[in-house]
Design a protein around this motif. Structure first.
Motif, PDB file in Angstrom:
ATOM      1  N   MET A 301      30.244  10.662 -50.092  1.00 16.96           N
ATOM      2  CA  MET A 301      31.441  10.450 -50.905  1.00 16.96           C
ATOM      3  C   MET A 301      32.273  11.721 -51.001  1.00 16.96           C
ATOM      4  SD  MET A 301      31.547   9.538 -55.007  1.00 16.96           S
ATOM      5  CE  MET A 301      30.754  11.108 -55.466  1.00 16.96           C
ATOM      6  N   ILE A 347      38.187   5.625 -47.783  1.00 16.39           N
ATOM      7  CA  ILE A 347      37.366   5.029 -48.838  1.00 16.39           C
ATOM      8  C   ILE A 347      36.701   3.724 -48.392  1.00 16.39           C
ATOM      9  CG2 ILE A 347      37.439   4.014 -51.165  1.00 16.39           C
ATOM     10  CD1 ILE A 347      39.536   6.161 -51.882  1.00 16.39           C
ATOM     11  N   THR A 356      29.279   4.761 -59.585  1.00 18.35           N
ATOM     12  CA  THR A 356      30.503   5.485 -59.254  1.00 18.35           C
ATOM     13  C   THR A 356      31.552   4.521 -58.710  1.00 18.35           C
ATOM     14  OG1 THR A 356      29.229   7.463 -58.682  1.00 18.35           O
ATOM     15  CG2 THR A 356      31.489   7.374 -57.901  1.00 18.35           C
ATOM     16  N   LEU A 358      34.652   4.503 -56.505  1.00 20.89           N
ATOM     17  CA  LEU A 358      35.211   5.415 -55.516  1.00 20.89           C
ATOM     18  C   LEU A 358      36.708   5.621 -55.696  1.00 20.89           C
ATOM     19  CD1 LEU A 358      33.278   4.358 -52.288  1.00 20.89           C
ATOM     20  CD2 LEU A 358      32.794   6.251 -53.842  1.00 20.89           C
ATOM     21  N   TYR A 361      37.092   7.998 -58.520  1.00 17.58           N
ATOM     22  CA  TYR A 361      36.718   9.325 -58.023  1.00 17.58           C
ATOM     23  C   TYR A 361      37.888   9.946 -57.269  1.00 17.58           C
ATOM     24  CZ  TYR A 361      34.143  12.808 -55.215  1.00 17.58           C
ATOM     25  OH  TYR A 361      33.718  13.960 -54.596  1.00 17.58           O
TER      26      TYR A 361
END
Length: 501
Positions: A301, A347, A356, A358, A361
């Motif tokens: 990631m 992504i 999480t 993404l 993030y």
């Protein structure tokens, strides 16, 4: 908020640390109470903003004071850093910068710095039973990886030299192997080797290097290292620019501290580690480190979304003459390019990460990139593409090609890197060498102006991907368009949904 000072300026030392301004954090532990448990190779800015900062915070709670750091290294840079830090009793000033607030603290987790010229003394210290962890931040390019195979390059001349003279090692990995051999001969359990470098599976990569150099001289010993020594993987994250006169002056003006090598960084930090430390470890979980069984999802990631994102903004900004990352994020075209490439292409091929989101993030990353306090330079983000692209960008291209997905934006990123390596901005300003392989890259970029396939033919960087017509055609179109129309026009075309020429 930081504020300017016209008052006295204080240097760092054991004698002066108590006289710093009240708003500056200082160690609450006594330096004399610390004992070394870690030898760390590569005492640069990132180490002092990350691992050393976590340990300093831990020591301030009053526990685990037998895990202090001894600095180590093998380069001229290490010798210079040792000289600077020794003059201030190994204290470092860490300035953590949010968008609207900066705070300074002095960290003291390092208690000595071993002489880089005295390799025998370093090996002897590694043999000390008190040293239970050997950690590394030696940059992505420091692991002797063959980009074409992704494997340890056992044929590198420096590695071959250590294989021929294992008792007189020159590389970090030869020294670590010699330290492990001394421990084995003395009946001391092996230390844990903990890479803190920003590379996929950093512990596995470090294991390959240490085992690989040992195997050249003693295969049975190499097998022992592989079986008995722990190499946990970890994901590290904190944007930490290089220090220059600007940062040194800011520290004097804003905090009244004279530091020969202060560290400025963002106020965000993250560290995810596999909990594999047979000889014990400091209780870093009490100061924010996340211990997990498998760090792979987190590192994928971070490397693809954050580090890949840095590459996406770096090369168009470099070609457009933009100096700082936050200014690049203030440019609608570059910010739009980042957003589209990330959401459309990067992504979607990042595997799920526990607990999480993404996209959330990525939203946080955009805020971090745009932080004007950091002063992260575009030149730093463009640095060392020949080592970084195979880790940060090309895996996303490979994954998309495997599924037949579009690679237009990532092909444009590669074309922008190629155009940057030509060595000249859109305005005709010379770009100073910015890669260990700059001369080679510049030569290939010049050839690629007429023959774009020449760039993708660098198999040590692209592997066999250059033969894929989907990538080759998209790359060639974008590179031709960059030469014909310039970066700004090409970004507009991409954002409008068009292809290269």
């Amino acid at each position: 908020m930081a504020h300017s000072t016209d008052g006295p300026v204080t240097g760092l030392s054991l004698d002066t640390i108590g006289g710093l301004r009240g708003d500056i954090g200082v160690p609450t532990y006594r330096r004399g109470a610390l004992k070394a448990g870690i030898v760390h190779f590569g005492v640069g800015n990132f180490h002092r903003a990350h691992q050393a900062a976590y340990l300093d915070r831990l020591f301030n709670t009053g526990r685990d004071l037998d895990w202090a750091i001894l600095g180590a290294g093998v380069t001229d840079y290490d010798a210079r850093m040792r000289g600077m830090l020794a003059r201030q009793d190994y204290f470092s000033t860490l300035v953590e910068q949010g968008a609207d607030r900066s705070t300074a603290r002095v960290t003291g987790a390092m208690i000595d710095y071993l002489d880089p010229a005295d390799r025998a003394a370093i090996v002897a210290k590694l043999a000390d039973p008190a040293i239970r962890i050997v950690s590394l931040t030696i940059t992505e390019g420091g692991y002797y990886i063959d980009a074409a195979t992704g494997q340890f390059d056992v044929n590198h001349p420096a590695i071959q030299a250590d294989g021929e003279s294992p008792d007189n090692p020159k590389t970090v990995f030869g020294i670590i192997a010699a330290g492990l051999k001394a421990r084995r001969e003395a009946g001391v359990p092996p230390f844990t080797v903990m890479s803190c470098d920003n590379i996929p599976h950093n512990g596995t990569v470090a294991r390959s290097a240490v085992v690989g150099v040992a195997r050249l001289s003693d295969p049975a010993f190499a097998d022992w290292i592989a079986a008995e020594t722990a190499f946990p993987n970890g994901m590290v994250d904190r944007i930490t620019p290089a220090t220059g006169p600007r940062e040194i002056d800011h520290l004097i003006q804003d905090f009244g501290i004279s530091d020969l090598s202060p560290v400025f960084c963002e106020d965000f930090t993250q560290w995810v580690l596999e909990d594999n430390f047979p000889q014990g470890r400091p209780a870093l979980e009490t100061v924010g480190v996340q211990f997990v069984p498998d760090v792979s999802p987190y590192e994928t990631m971070k490397i693809r979304i954050l580090n890949g994102g840095h590459a996406v903004i770096a090369y168009p900004a470099g070609l457009m003459g933009i100096e700082f990352a936050h200014d690049a994020m203030g440019n609608d075209l570059i910010r739009g390019f980042l957003d589209k490439v990330e959401r459309d292409e990067i992504i979607p091929v990042v595997p799920p990460v526990p607990d999480t989101d993404l996209n959330a993030y990525f939203d946080l990353i955009k805020q971090r990139f745009a932080n004007p306090k950091i002063g992260d330079t575009i030149r730093r983000l463009c640095l060392d593409g020949s080592n970084r692209q195979p880790k940060f960008i090309i895996p996303s291209i490979a994954d998309r090609l495997k599924t037949g997905a579009d690679v237009s934006g990532l092909a444009l990123e590669s074309a922008l890197w190629c155009r940057y390596c030509f060595g000249e901005t859109d305005a005709g300003v010379r770009i100073a060498p910015n890669d260990p392989n700059w001369d080679r890259l510049t030569g290939v970029a010049q050839a690629a102006r007429q023959d774009p396939a020449a760039w993708l033919a660098m198999e040590d960087i692209y592997g066999g991907l250059g033969a894929d017509r989907r990538l080759a055609d998209a790359f060639a179109g974008w590179l031709s368009a960059l030469w014909a129309d310039g970066t700004e026009a090409v970004l507009k075309r991409y954002l409008a949904g068009a292809a290269g020429s």
